[in-house]
Design a protein around this motif. Sequence first.
Motif, PDB file in Angstrom:
ATOM      1  N   ALA A   1       0.693  -1.073   0.047  1.00  0.00           N
ATOM      2  CA  ALA A   1      -0.116  -0.071   0.154  1.00  0.00           C
ATOM      3  C   ALA A   1       0.911   1.180  -0.067  1.00  0.00           C
ATOM      4  O   ALA A   1       0.471   2.280   0.735  1.00  0.00           O
ATOM      5  N   GLY A   2       1.904   1.234  -0.692  1.00  0.00           N
ATOM      6  CA  GLY A   2       2.745   2.300  -0.905  1.00  0.00           C
ATOM      7  C   GLY A   2       3.864   2.762   0.003  1.00  0.00           C
ATOM      8  O   GLY A   2       4.601   3.600  -0.033  1.00  0.00           O
ATOM      9  N   LYS A   3       4.032   1.561   0.805  1.00  0.00           N
ATOM     10  CA  LYS A   3       4.999   1.695   2.157  1.00  0.00           C
ATOM     11  C   LYS A   3       5.664   0.295   2.269  1.00  0.00           C
ATOM     12  O   LYS A   3       5.585  -0.517   1.358  1.00  0.00           O
TER      13      LYS A   3
ATOM     14  N   ASN B   1      -2.593  -5.701   1.465  1.00  0.00           N
ATOM     15  CA  ASN B   1      -2.491  -4.611   0.595  1.00  0.00           C
ATOM     16  C   ASN B   1      -3.738  -4.256   0.224  1.00  0.00           C
ATOM     17  O   ASN B   1      -3.905  -2.766   0.122  1.00  0.00           O
TER      18      ASN B   1
ATOM     19  N   LEU C   1      -5.050  -0.189   1.014  1.00  0.00           N
ATOM     20  CA  LEU C   1      -5.147   0.686  -0.204  1.00  0.00           C
ATOM     21  C   LEU C   1      -6.550   1.263   0.107  1.00  0.00           C
ATOM     22  O   LEU C   1      -6.906   2.512  -0.014  1.00  0.00           O
TER      23      LEU C   1
ATOM     24  N   TYR D   1      -6.798   3.827   3.074  1.00  0.00           N
ATOM     25  CA  TYR D   1      -6.038   4.995   2.950  1.00  0.00           C
ATOM     26  C   TYR D   1      -6.548   5.611   1.536  1.00  0.00           C
ATOM     27  O   TYR D   1      -5.996   6.686   1.267  1.00  0.00           O
TER      28      TYR D   1
ATOM     29  N   SER E   1      -6.055   5.087  -1.426  1.00  0.00           N
ATOM     30  CA  SER E   1      -5.114   5.459  -2.250  1.00  0.00           C
ATOM     31  C   SER E   1      -5.684   5.437  -3.693  1.00  0.00           C
ATOM     32  O   SER E   1      -6.201   4.822  -4.078  1.00  0.00           O
TER      33      SER E   1
ATOM     34  N   SER F   1      -1.811   2.318  -5.434  1.00  0.00           N
ATOM     35  CA  SER F   1      -0.646   2.953  -5.073  1.00  0.00           C
ATOM     36  C   SER F   1       0.345   3.075  -6.074  1.00  0.00           C
ATOM     37  O   SER F   1       0.731   1.873  -6.314  1.00  0.00           O
TER      38      SER F   1
ATOM     39  N   THR G   1      -0.312  -2.263  -6.006  1.00  0.00           N
ATOM     40  CA  THR G   1       0.685  -1.375  -5.542  1.00  0.00           C
ATOM     41  C   THR G   1       2.014  -1.660  -6.648  1.00  0.00           C
ATOM     42  O   THR G   1       2.190  -2.685  -6.827  1.00  0.00           O
TER      43      THR G   1
END
Length: 329
Positions: free
Chosen positions: A29-31, A229, A233, A236, A238, A255, A272
Amino acid sequence: MKAVIPVAGAGTKLRPQSYTQPKALIPLAGKTVLSFIIDQLKAAGIEEFIFIVGFLGEKIADYVKEHHPDIKAHYVSQQERRGIGHAINLAKNIIENDEVFISLGDTICEYDVQMVLNNPHSMIGIRKVDNPRDFGVAEIDANGFIETVVEKPYIPKSNMAMVGIYKIKETGLLFDCLATNIHKGLLTHGEFTITDALDCMIQKGVQFEAFKVDNWFDAGNKETLLRSNATLLRKYRSSADPLQYENSVIIPPVSIAGGCVIKNSIVGPNVTLGENTLVDQSIVRNSIVGAYSNLFDIVLEDSLIGSDSSLKGETRSLNIGDNTSIDLG
């Protein structure tokens, strides 16, 4: 208060990804799992971290230095994977007599960290599960205090699983129990567990209060990682601006990291993409793709793709590691 994050596990259930990348650094999820944990604890005021590292430990150190340069970081090497209890014991000289916050490096939980830090008792995070035999299990009294803990019991007496988050105030007794168990060779399922040390502390009179986590995101294998994931996502929200990608459709939540090029493709939902990834004439959904990868003329679904990979042709559900080139045409 010092935080200890064990990240020395081999991640066998995530192979081939974990051959070249610690599972704590797999994009999510982007991290990364590790960044979720560090950011959570930093926000609550913890500034000093101890990372128990093993295979690929230098990648953990490099990542922390680049993405979290503001924390005070220590690295302890666990050359033999002998369990979480053994890993924590290796950090004794750094922890000294300070209170300690332990968060396992392959799990993201949502909970009130500040409440846990402010509570006057030692605490253990728990969550109700369907199959407690797969986890450390806590039996809890009517007042919310833990009576006993057992690691992966054959006949569970509770369905409250420990999620891998512990705040311990009585660190001297923790290390006494760990040292005693190791000296006696007290193995559970072939490992020195933190669960056995905690139960030792409870039998010696330490009061552990249970706290329930709101959500528990597991990154232990491909299926749970993809589910986590997707959930994160959505949580948040995304997304990405589809106008910046040539002749493409972006279906949130997604993401998409910086430097990605997407053209003539459909990306999403629940995707992602790592940085500088190229997606051309492809469809990607419910997948995680590592950085610097190239996807051409392929349909990917429910897939986990390592960094620096090149894929071409046909429809597949894949799990491949870094530096892979596959032509399915």
